[in-house]
Scaffold this motif. Structure first.
Motif, PDB file in Angstrom:
ATOM      1  N   PRO A   1     -11.912  -9.680 -82.169  1.00 20.97           N
ATOM      2  CA  PRO A   1     -11.061  -8.895 -81.280  1.00 20.97           C
ATOM      3  C   PRO A   1     -10.966  -9.486 -79.879  1.00 20.97           C
ATOM      4  O   PRO A   1     -11.888 -10.139 -79.392  1.00 20.97           O
ATOM      5  CB  PRO A   1     -11.777  -7.536 -81.238  1.00 20.97           C
ATOM      6  CG  PRO A   1     -13.217  -7.873 -81.469  1.00 20.97           C
ATOM      7  CD  PRO A   1     -13.221  -9.051 -82.399  1.00 20.97           C
ATOM      8  N   LEU A   2      -9.837  -9.224 -79.252  1.00 25.99           N
ATOM      9  CA  LEU A   2      -9.644  -9.485 -77.833  1.00 25.99           C
ATOM     10  C   LEU A   2      -9.976  -8.206 -77.072  1.00 25.99           C
ATOM     11  O   LEU A   2      -9.660  -7.104 -77.534  1.00 25.99           O
ATOM     12  CB  LEU A   2      -8.195  -9.894 -77.546  1.00 25.99           C
ATOM     13  CG  LEU A   2      -7.734 -11.221 -78.138  1.00 25.99           C
ATOM     14  CD1 LEU A   2      -6.211 -11.311 -78.092  1.00 25.99           C
ATOM     15  CD2 LEU A   2      -8.365 -12.396 -77.398  1.00 25.99           C
ATOM     16  N   PHE A   3     -10.624  -8.360 -75.900  1.00 23.65           N
ATOM     17  CA  PHE A   3     -11.048  -7.206 -75.121  1.00 23.65           C
ATOM     18  C   PHE A   3     -10.612  -7.345 -73.671  1.00 23.65           C
ATOM     19  O   PHE A   3     -10.302  -8.437 -73.194  1.00 23.65           O
ATOM     20  CB  PHE A   3     -12.581  -7.082 -75.149  1.00 23.65           C
ATOM     21  CG  PHE A   3     -13.115  -6.335 -76.336  1.00 23.65           C
ATOM     22  CD1 PHE A   3     -13.437  -4.995 -76.248  1.00 23.65           C
ATOM     23  CD2 PHE A   3     -13.295  -6.975 -77.551  1.00 23.65           C
ATOM     24  CE1 PHE A   3     -13.926  -4.305 -77.347  1.00 23.65           C
ATOM     25  CE2 PHE A   3     -13.789  -6.308 -78.650  1.00 23.65           C
ATOM     26  CZ  PHE A   3     -14.107  -4.955 -78.539  1.00 23.65           C
ATOM     27  N   THR A   4     -10.620  -6.219 -72.973  1.00 19.46           N
ATOM     28  CA  THR A   4     -10.490  -6.261 -71.526  1.00 19.46           C
ATOM     29  C   THR A   4     -11.711  -6.992 -70.972  1.00 19.46           C
ATOM     30  O   THR A   4     -12.748  -7.096 -71.644  1.00 19.46           O
ATOM     31  CB  THR A   4     -10.426  -4.841 -70.950  1.00 19.46           C
ATOM     32  OG1 THR A   4     -11.538  -4.077 -71.452  1.00 19.46           O
ATOM     33  CG2 THR A   4      -9.129  -4.140 -71.336  1.00 19.46           C
ATOM     34  N   ASP A   5     -11.602  -7.486 -69.739  1.00 20.47           N
ATOM     35  CA  ASP A   5     -12.679  -8.293 -69.157  1.00 20.47           C
ATOM     36  C   ASP A   5     -14.012  -7.568 -69.105  1.00 20.47           C
ATOM     37  O   ASP A   5     -15.074  -8.189 -69.182  1.00 20.47           O
ATOM     38  CB  ASP A   5     -12.297  -8.755 -67.744  1.00 20.47           C
ATOM     39  CG  ASP A   5     -11.243  -9.850 -67.758  1.00 20.47           C
ATOM     40  OD1 ASP A   5     -10.935 -10.366 -68.854  1.00 20.47           O
ATOM     41  OD2 ASP A   5     -10.735 -10.188 -66.682  1.00 20.47           O
ATOM     42  N   ASP A   6     -13.981  -6.238 -68.980  1.00 18.82           N
ATOM     43  CA  ASP A   6     -15.233  -5.475 -68.920  1.00 18.82           C
ATOM     44  C   ASP A   6     -15.809  -5.194 -70.307  1.00 18.82           C
ATOM     45  O   ASP A   6     -16.837  -4.541 -70.437  1.00 18.82           O
ATOM     46  CB  ASP A   6     -15.042  -4.165 -68.151  1.00 18.82           C
ATOM     47  CG  ASP A   6     -13.998  -3.255 -68.801  1.00 18.82           C
ATOM     48  OD1 ASP A   6     -13.547  -3.524 -69.931  1.00 18.82           O
ATOM     49  OD2 ASP A   6     -13.622  -2.257 -68.137  1.00 18.82           O
ATOM     50  N   ASN A   7     -15.129  -5.691 -71.353  1.00 12.32           N
ATOM     51  CA  ASN A   7     -15.607  -5.577 -72.732  1.00 12.32           C
ATOM     52  C   ASN A   7     -15.611  -4.135 -73.235  1.00 12.32           C
ATOM     53  O   ASN A   7     -16.320  -3.801 -74.178  1.00 12.32           O
ATOM     54  CB  ASN A   7     -17.005  -6.187 -72.886  1.00 12.32           C
ATOM     55  CG  ASN A   7     -17.307  -6.576 -74.323  1.00 12.32           C
ATOM     56  OD1 ASN A   7     -16.413  -6.963 -75.069  1.00 12.32           O
ATOM     57  ND2 ASN A   7     -18.563  -6.482 -74.719  1.00 12.32           N
ATOM     58  N   LYS A   8     -14.817  -3.262 -72.618  1.00  8.06           N
ATOM     59  CA  LYS A   8     -14.831  -1.851 -72.996  1.00  8.06           C
ATOM     60  C   LYS A   8     -13.678  -1.466 -73.914  1.00  8.06           C
ATOM     61  O   LYS A   8     -13.817  -0.545 -74.720  1.00  8.06           O
ATOM     62  CB  LYS A   8     -14.805  -0.975 -71.739  1.00  8.06           C
ATOM     63  CG  LYS A   8     -16.084  -1.029 -70.933  1.00  8.06           C
ATOM     64  CD  LYS A   8     -16.024  -0.091 -69.738  1.00  8.06           C
ATOM     65  CE  LYS A   8     -17.333  -0.119 -68.957  1.00  8.06           C
ATOM     66  NZ  LYS A   8     -17.277   0.766 -67.766  1.00  8.06           N
ATOM     67  N   ASN A   9     -12.540  -2.137 -73.790  1.00  6.33           N
ATOM     68  CA  ASN A   9     -11.369  -1.734 -74.554  1.00  6.33           C
ATOM     69  C   ASN A   9     -10.774  -2.899 -75.329  1.00  6.33           C
ATOM     70  O   ASN A   9     -10.472  -3.944 -74.760  1.00  6.33           O
ATOM     71  CB  ASN A   9     -10.294  -1.163 -73.618  1.00  6.33           C
ATOM     72  CG  ASN A   9     -10.783   0.049 -72.857  1.00  6.33           C
ATOM     73  OD1 ASN A   9     -11.051  -0.026 -71.666  1.00  6.33           O
ATOM     74  ND2 ASN A   9     -10.920   1.168 -73.539  1.00  6.33           N
ATOM     75  N   ALA A  10     -10.633  -2.720 -76.642  1.00  6.97           N
ATOM     76  CA  ALA A  10      -9.992  -3.734 -77.479  1.00  6.97           C
ATOM     77  C   ALA A  10      -8.493  -3.750 -77.186  1.00  6.97           C
ATOM     78  O   ALA A  10      -7.867  -2.693 -77.085  1.00  6.97           O
ATOM     79  CB  ALA A  10     -10.243  -3.434 -78.948  1.00  6.97           C
ATOM     80  N   ILE A  11      -7.944  -4.940 -77.028  1.00 10.34           N
ATOM     81  CA  ILE A  11      -6.516  -5.074 -76.724  1.00 10.34           C
ATOM     82  C   ILE A  11      -5.777  -5.905 -77.771  1.00 10.34           C
ATOM     83  O   ILE A  11      -4.592  -6.194 -77.617  1.00 10.34           O
ATOM     84  CB  ILE A  11      -6.307  -5.684 -75.323  1.00 10.34           C
ATOM     85  CG1 ILE A  11      -6.980  -7.058 -75.212  1.00 10.34           C
ATOM     86  CG2 ILE A  11      -6.813  -4.735 -74.237  1.00 10.34           C
ATOM     87  CD1 ILE A  11      -6.650  -7.805 -73.921  1.00 10.34           C
ATOM     88  N   GLY A  12      -6.471  -6.277 -78.835  1.00  5.40           N
ATOM     89  CA  GLY A  12      -5.821  -7.046 -79.885  1.00  5.40           C
ATOM     90  C   GLY A  12      -6.810  -7.863 -80.677  1.00  5.40           C
ATOM     91  O   GLY A  12      -8.009  -7.570 -80.707  1.00  5.40           O
ATOM     92  N   SER A  13      -6.313  -8.908 -81.324  1.00  8.77           N
ATOM     93  CA  SER A  13      -7.189  -9.788 -82.095  1.00  8.77           C
ATOM     94  C   SER A  13      -6.651 -11.205 -82.057  1.00  8.77           C
ATOM     95  O   SER A  13      -5.460 -11.435 -81.801  1.00  8.77           O
ATOM     96  CB  SER A  13      -7.303  -9.315 -83.550  1.00  8.77           C
ATOM     97  OG  SER A  13      -6.099  -9.544 -84.262  1.00  8.77           O
ATOM     98  N   LEU A  14      -7.548 -12.148 -82.301  1.00  5.21           N
ATOM     99  CA  LEU A  14      -7.160 -13.551 -82.387  1.00  5.21           C
ATOM    100  C   LEU A  14      -7.894 -14.177 -83.554  1.00  5.21           C
ATOM    101  O   LEU A  14      -9.103 -14.031 -83.685  1.00  5.21           O
ATOM    102  CB  LEU A  14      -7.481 -14.304 -81.099  1.00  5.21           C
ATOM    103  CG  LEU A  14      -6.944 -15.742 -81.086  1.00  5.21           C
ATOM    104  CD1 LEU A  14      -6.364 -16.074 -79.727  1.00  5.21           C
ATOM    105  CD2 LEU A  14      -8.042 -16.735 -81.432  1.00  5.21           C
ATOM    106  N   ARG A  15      -7.132 -14.853 -84.397  1.00  2.10           N
ATOM    107  CA  ARG A  15      -7.697 -15.498 -85.579  1.00  2.10           C
ATOM    108  C   ARG A  15      -7.212 -16.939 -85.654  1.00  2.10           C
ATOM    109  O   ARG A  15      -6.076 -17.243 -85.310  1.00  2.10           O
ATOM    110  CB  ARG A  15      -7.286 -14.754 -86.849  1.00  2.10           C
ATOM    111  CG  ARG A  15      -7.583 -13.266 -86.757  1.00  2.10           C
ATOM    112  CD  ARG A  15      -6.969 -12.496 -87.891  1.00  2.10           C
ATOM    113  NE  ARG A  15      -6.750 -11.120 -87.472  1.00  2.10           N
ATOM    114  CZ  ARG A  15      -6.334 -10.160 -88.291  1.00  2.10           C
ATOM    115  NH1 ARG A  15      -6.094 -10.433 -89.560  1.00  2.10           N
ATOM    116  NH2 ARG A  15      -6.132  -8.937 -87.836  1.00  2.10           N
ATOM    117  N   LEU A  16      -8.077 -17.806 -86.094  1.00  6.41           N
ATOM    118  CA  LEU A  16      -7.743 -19.191 -86.405  1.00  6.41           C
ATOM    119  C   LEU A  16      -7.976 -19.342 -87.895  1.00  6.41           C
ATOM    120  O   LEU A  16      -9.098 -19.157 -88.376  1.00  6.41           O
ATOM    121  CB  LEU A  16      -8.614 -20.147 -85.594  1.00  6.41           C
ATOM    122  CG  LEU A  16      -8.515 -19.997 -84.075  1.00  6.41           C
ATOM    123  CD1 LEU A  16      -9.510 -20.925 -83.381  1.00  6.41           C
ATOM    124  CD2 LEU A  16      -7.103 -20.256 -83.578  1.00  6.41           C
TER     125      LEU A  16
END
Length: 196
Positions: free
Chosen positions: A40-55
């Motif tokens: 998952p991708l998160f806000t900088d404070d690691n509190k809220n998921a904002i998406g995902s990234l996969r390779l």
């Protein structure tokens, strides 16, 4: 061919994400062989998921598209947007084999070239590679983003394992391609090792 799949989440979908998580994980288990990195991708404070990234590795864009469209997260309507781009790994290490470090954070640098990016890259290639090799200890994965033909470079993708975002930003500030103005757009986003 390898693909970057970057999904941006809609807002206010935490409850829906939690409800869909078991099905999502079961889905990912079916692609263990193809998946290089997923999380998952998160806000900088690691509190809220904002998406995902996969390779991930698929023969073509159609297969990559079919994969992400079949994900329970996609079917449930979690994503506001989905970006699929060709990617070529420069390090032969997958998430399952990466030796994780205690007390570090992961960040993804996702950059797209200017229209004359190829010309700007050419004289700096050796300096670029030397810089990346110098920072191998903080690099999880790296490689160029590619047009669908697999031939033309359109950007760069780096995953870093660092103490904090300031370290990631300092790394990027001195990266030769970045300093020379190769890139038109760039993001540095918090990413976390996910289920693979």
């Amino acid at each position: 061919m390898h693909w970057l799949i970057k999904c941006r989440a809609k807002s206010n979908i935490d409850a829906l994400r939690e409800a869909t998580l078991p099905a999502h994980r079961n889905f990912l288990d079916g692609y263990a062989k193809e998946t290089w990195y997923s999380g998952p991708l998160f806000t900088d404070d690691n509190k809220n998921a904002i998406g995902s990234l996969r390779l991930i590795e698929f023969p073509d864009r159609a297969a990559a598209t079919a994969y992400i469209n079949a994900d329970p997260y996609t079917k449930a309507g979690l994503f506001e947007s989905i970006l699929i781009e060709g990617w070529r790994p420069r390090l032969d290490v997958r998430q399952r084999d990466y030796k994780r470090k205690p007390d570090t954070m992961q960040f993804v640098i996702h950059a797209h070239d200017k229209s004359d990016g190829a010309a700007r890259r050419a004289p700096l290639r050796e300096a670029h590679l030397a810089y990346l090799n110098q920072h191998r200890a903080i690099t999880i994965a790296r490689g160029p983003l590619l047009a669908d033909s697999g031939e033309r470079t359109i950007g760069s993708l780096l995953m870093l394992d660092v103490t904090n975002k300031a370290e990631a930003e300092a790394f990027w500030a001195n990266e030769p391609f970045n300093r020379a103005g190769v890139f038109e757009t760039m993001t540095i986003e918090r990413w976390r090792f996910g289920h693979v």
